[in-house]
Design a protein around this motif. Structure first.
Motif, PDB file in Angstrom:
ATOM      1  N   MET A  32      61.097  15.003  16.044  1.00 45.39           N
ATOM      2  CA  MET A  32      60.367  14.259  15.025  1.00 45.39           C
ATOM      3  C   MET A  32      59.455  13.216  15.667  1.00 45.39           C
ATOM      4  O   MET A  32      59.641  12.003  15.527  1.00 45.39           O
ATOM      5  CB  MET A  32      61.350  13.585  14.066  1.00 45.39           C
ATOM      6  CG  MET A  32      62.211  14.548  13.277  1.00 45.39           C
ATOM      7  SD  MET A  32      61.275  15.540  12.079  1.00 45.39           S
ATOM      8  CE  MET A  32      61.280  17.134  12.896  1.00 45.39           C
ATOM      9  N   GLN A  33      58.449  13.698  16.368  1.00 45.26           N
ATOM     10  CA  GLN A  33      57.504  12.822  17.048  1.00 45.26           C
ATOM     11  C   GLN A  33      56.190  13.555  17.247  1.00 45.26           C
ATOM     12  O   GLN A  33      56.170  14.765  17.480  1.00 45.26           O
ATOM     13  CB  GLN A  33      58.078  12.380  18.398  1.00 45.26           C
ATOM     14  CG  GLN A  33      57.223  11.363  19.139  1.00 45.26           C
ATOM     15  CD  GLN A  33      57.931  10.809  20.361  1.00 45.26           C
ATOM     16  OE1 GLN A  33      59.154  10.726  20.391  1.00 45.26           O
ATOM     17  NE2 GLN A  33      57.172  10.430  21.358  1.00 45.26           N
ATOM     18  N   TYR A  34      55.095  12.819  17.153  1.00 43.13           N
ATOM     19  CA  TYR A  34      53.772  13.429  17.304  1.00 43.13           C
ATOM     20  C   TYR A  34      53.416  13.586  18.777  1.00 43.13           C
ATOM     21  O   TYR A  34      53.547  12.662  19.570  1.00 43.13           O
ATOM     22  CB  TYR A  34      52.715  12.560  16.622  1.00 43.13           C
ATOM     23  CG  TYR A  34      51.296  13.009  16.890  1.00 43.13           C
ATOM     24  CD1 TYR A  34      50.803  14.184  16.322  1.00 43.13           C
ATOM     25  CD2 TYR A  34      50.458  12.262  17.724  1.00 43.13           C
ATOM     26  CE1 TYR A  34      49.496  14.616  16.569  1.00 43.13           C
ATOM     27  CE2 TYR A  34      49.153  12.681  17.969  1.00 43.13           C
ATOM     28  CZ  TYR A  34      48.685  13.852  17.400  1.00 43.13           C
ATOM     29  OH  TYR A  34      47.403  14.272  17.643  1.00 43.13           O
ATOM     30  N   TYR A  35      52.961  14.804  19.131  1.00 45.23           N
ATOM     31  CA  TYR A  35      52.475  15.085  20.479  1.00 45.23           C
ATOM     32  C   TYR A  35      51.078  15.690  20.347  1.00 45.23           C
ATOM     33  O   TYR A  35      50.917  16.803  19.828  1.00 45.23           O
ATOM     34  CB  TYR A  35      53.391  16.062  21.202  1.00 45.23           C
ATOM     35  CG  TYR A  35      54.774  15.513  21.490  1.00 45.23           C
ATOM     36  CD1 TYR A  35      55.013  14.730  22.619  1.00 45.23           C
ATOM     37  CD2 TYR A  35      55.830  15.783  20.625  1.00 45.23           C
ATOM     38  CE1 TYR A  35      56.277  14.229  22.881  1.00 45.23           C
ATOM     39  CE2 TYR A  35      57.102  15.282  20.891  1.00 45.23           C
ATOM     40  CZ  TYR A  35      57.315  14.506  22.015  1.00 45.23           C
ATOM     41  OH  TYR A  35      58.565  14.000  22.277  1.00 45.23           O
ATOM     42  N   GLU A  36      50.088  14.982  20.834  1.00 46.95           N
ATOM     43  CA  GLU A  36      48.709  15.423  20.687  1.00 46.95           C
ATOM     44  C   GLU A  36      48.454  16.767  21.360  1.00 46.95           C
ATOM     45  O   GLU A  36      47.725  17.620  20.833  1.00 46.95           O
ATOM     46  CB  GLU A  36      47.767  14.366  21.266  1.00 46.95           C
ATOM     47  CG  GLU A  36      46.290  14.688  21.082  1.00 46.95           C
ATOM     48  CD  GLU A  36      45.386  13.589  21.609  1.00 46.95           C
ATOM     49  OE1 GLU A  36      44.154  13.751  21.541  1.00 46.95           O
ATOM     50  OE2 GLU A  36      45.922  12.562  22.094  1.00 46.95           O
ATOM     51  N   PHE A  37      49.079  17.003  22.514  1.00 46.79           N
ATOM     52  CA  PHE A  37      48.800  18.231  23.262  1.00 46.79           C
ATOM     53  C   PHE A  37      49.268  19.482  22.536  1.00 46.79           C
ATOM     54  O   PHE A  37      48.781  20.588  22.803  1.00 46.79           O
ATOM     55  CB  PHE A  37      49.434  18.158  24.661  1.00 46.79           C
ATOM     56  CG  PHE A  37      50.932  18.289  24.677  1.00 46.79           C
ATOM     57  CD1 PHE A  37      51.533  19.533  24.783  1.00 46.79           C
ATOM     58  CD2 PHE A  37      51.748  17.166  24.582  1.00 46.79           C
ATOM     59  CE1 PHE A  37      52.906  19.670  24.803  1.00 46.79           C
ATOM     60  CE2 PHE A  37      53.127  17.295  24.605  1.00 46.79           C
ATOM     61  CZ  PHE A  37      53.713  18.544  24.715  1.00 46.79           C
ATOM     62  N   LEU A  38      50.213  19.350  21.593  1.00 46.04           N
ATOM     63  CA  LEU A  38      50.715  20.517  20.874  1.00 46.04           C
ATOM     64  C   LEU A  38      49.644  21.128  19.970  1.00 46.04           C
ATOM     65  O   LEU A  38      49.664  22.341  19.706  1.00 46.04           O
ATOM     66  CB  LEU A  38      51.949  20.145  20.041  1.00 46.04           C
ATOM     67  CG  LEU A  38      53.248  19.875  20.804  1.00 46.04           C
ATOM     68  CD1 LEU A  38      54.364  19.506  19.829  1.00 46.04           C
ATOM     69  CD2 LEU A  38      53.661  21.080  21.645  1.00 46.04           C
ATOM     70  N   GLU A  39      48.729  20.304  19.500  1.00 49.83           N
ATOM     71  CA  GLU A  39      47.698  20.807  18.589  1.00 49.83           C
ATOM     72  C   GLU A  39      46.834  21.870  19.265  1.00 49.83           C
ATOM     73  O   GLU A  39      46.450  22.859  18.640  1.00 49.83           O
ATOM     74  CB  GLU A  39      46.835  19.653  18.086  1.00 49.83           C
ATOM     75  CG  GLU A  39      47.610  18.668  17.202  1.00 49.83           C
ATOM     76  CD  GLU A  39      46.731  17.538  16.704  1.00 49.83           C
ATOM     77  OE1 GLU A  39      45.587  17.406  17.184  1.00 49.83           O
ATOM     78  OE2 GLU A  39      47.191  16.788  15.814  1.00 49.83           O
TER      79      GLU A  39
END
Length: 356
Positions: free
Chosen positions: A221-228
């Motif tokens: 439950m955390q945002y990771y920019e590289f996943l996009e």
């Protein structure tokens, strides 16, 4: 994301989708030993220890954490009756004065066979392992370890996290998904998995309905920019794993499975399987969304959005998987307050005894 065919799920009187009936076989299919050999090429190397001696199950289910003083000759002491033949070289939580009649009487429960099997498995798997039982890992006991992980290098470390986990207690009891009457007889197993340093950002939960992969969710439950930028790669990797290995090998029609994807080369590994029921975390989806998906439709991959407060969601979703039940859910603050009060009173009582 279809694979094969299956019957349609039942619907309620108002037409809304319900969970498909959960059977004993569905739960047994998710047991580690049921799927490991079939999928050994796409999961982490593991050792399954079974059958387990009854005394080891009794040891795990008993209160308190008692560890071996000498791991070369482990003996577990249980509060039952005195054994005058004990030479003090076995398992003990403290030095016991034979003259002190105020202390509980104890006996020895032998778990040497399982202890030896655990040591051998640790050596076979390279000296570092991740322990679990039939359906669960002791993820709620990481607070008991020095590095807040389940990396175990010794028998003692394995026993600490197993005995300190409410999840393992439920696993042993066999009532995690169905009642004891519904589950009937089944065999306990201890699993030691080869330790790998996994990035939580690359773990995903996948949902299968009627033999079709209908949704994939980021677990952390955390945002990771590289996943996009990896979204298409993640979806295609998981779909490929499902089509080539899981769909034909896993017997249930409705279930969940967790995977890990390596960031460097996109290799995909199976972590675990869970039955499809409300006792399983649906991560970034609502169960209503998953159960309402129509035939030949897919919800795709859902990642944690940048617009949400990651820490707030992390606390809500993962408190129950990181702490014991007494510190879980809505009663967290109350439990902490009560715990502090009890410890304060205990300390005051001990100080009074010392001053007398």
């Amino acid at each position: 994301m279809p694979c094969g065919t299956a019957n349609q799920e039942p619907t309620s009187a108002d037409g809304s989708q319900m969970f498909p009936p959960l059977t004993r076989q569905d739960v047994l299919n998710c047991m580690f030993s049921s799927w490991y050999e079939k999928l050994s090429r796409v999961t982490f190397k593991s050792v399954v220890i079974k059958p387990l001696e009854p005394s080891f199950i009794e040891y795990l289910a008993s209160d308190g954490i008692v560890l071996p003083e000498d791991e070369e000759a482990p003996k577990y002491r249980n509060n039952i009756k005195d054994d005058s033949s004990d030479d003090g070289s076995g398992w003990s939580d403290d030095e016991e004065d034979p003259e002190d009649q105020s202390k509980p009487l104890k006996t020895i429960v032998n778990i040497d066979a399982t202890s030896m099997a655990i040591r051998e498995a640790i050596d076979k798997l390279g000296g570092k392992v991740f322990p679990r039982m039939n359906w669960s890992a002791p993820t709620d006991a990481t607070w008991m370890t020095c590095d807040n992980s389940l990396q175990c290098r010794s028998l003692s470390e394995v026993l600490i996290v197993l005995k300190g986990s409410d999840k393992i207690s439920e696993d042993i009891d066999g009532t995690q998904f169905l009642s004891k009457q519904e589950m009937g007889d089944w065999e306990h197993e201890l699993v030691l998995r080869q330790w790998c340093n996994l990035y939580p950002s690359m773990e995903f939960r996948c949902f299968v309905r009627n033999k079709t992969l209908v949704a994939v969710s980021q677990i952390e439950m955390q945002y990771y920019e590289f996943l996009e930028s990896m979204e298409d790669k993640i979806e295609s990797s998981i779909q490929r794993l499902f089509d080539r290995h899981i769909c034909s090998q896993f017997e249930s029609e409705n279930y969940c499975f967790d995977v890990y994807i390596t960031q460097e080369d996109g290799r995909t590994f199976v972590i675990d399987f869970k039955p499809m029921c409300d006792k399983v975390d649906s991560c970034l989806y609502l169960w209503q969304e998953i159960l309402a998906v129509k035939e030949d439709e897919s919800l795709g991959l859902r990642l944690f959005p940048d617009s949400l407060d990651g820490m707030r969601h992390y606390s809500n979703k993962f408190t129950r998987s990181q702490f014991p039940k007494d510190l879980d859910g809505e009663g967290l603050n109350t439990s902490i307050t009560e715990f502090i009060k009890k410890m304060t009173l205990k300390q005051a009582a001990e100080e009074d005894e010392q001053s007398e």
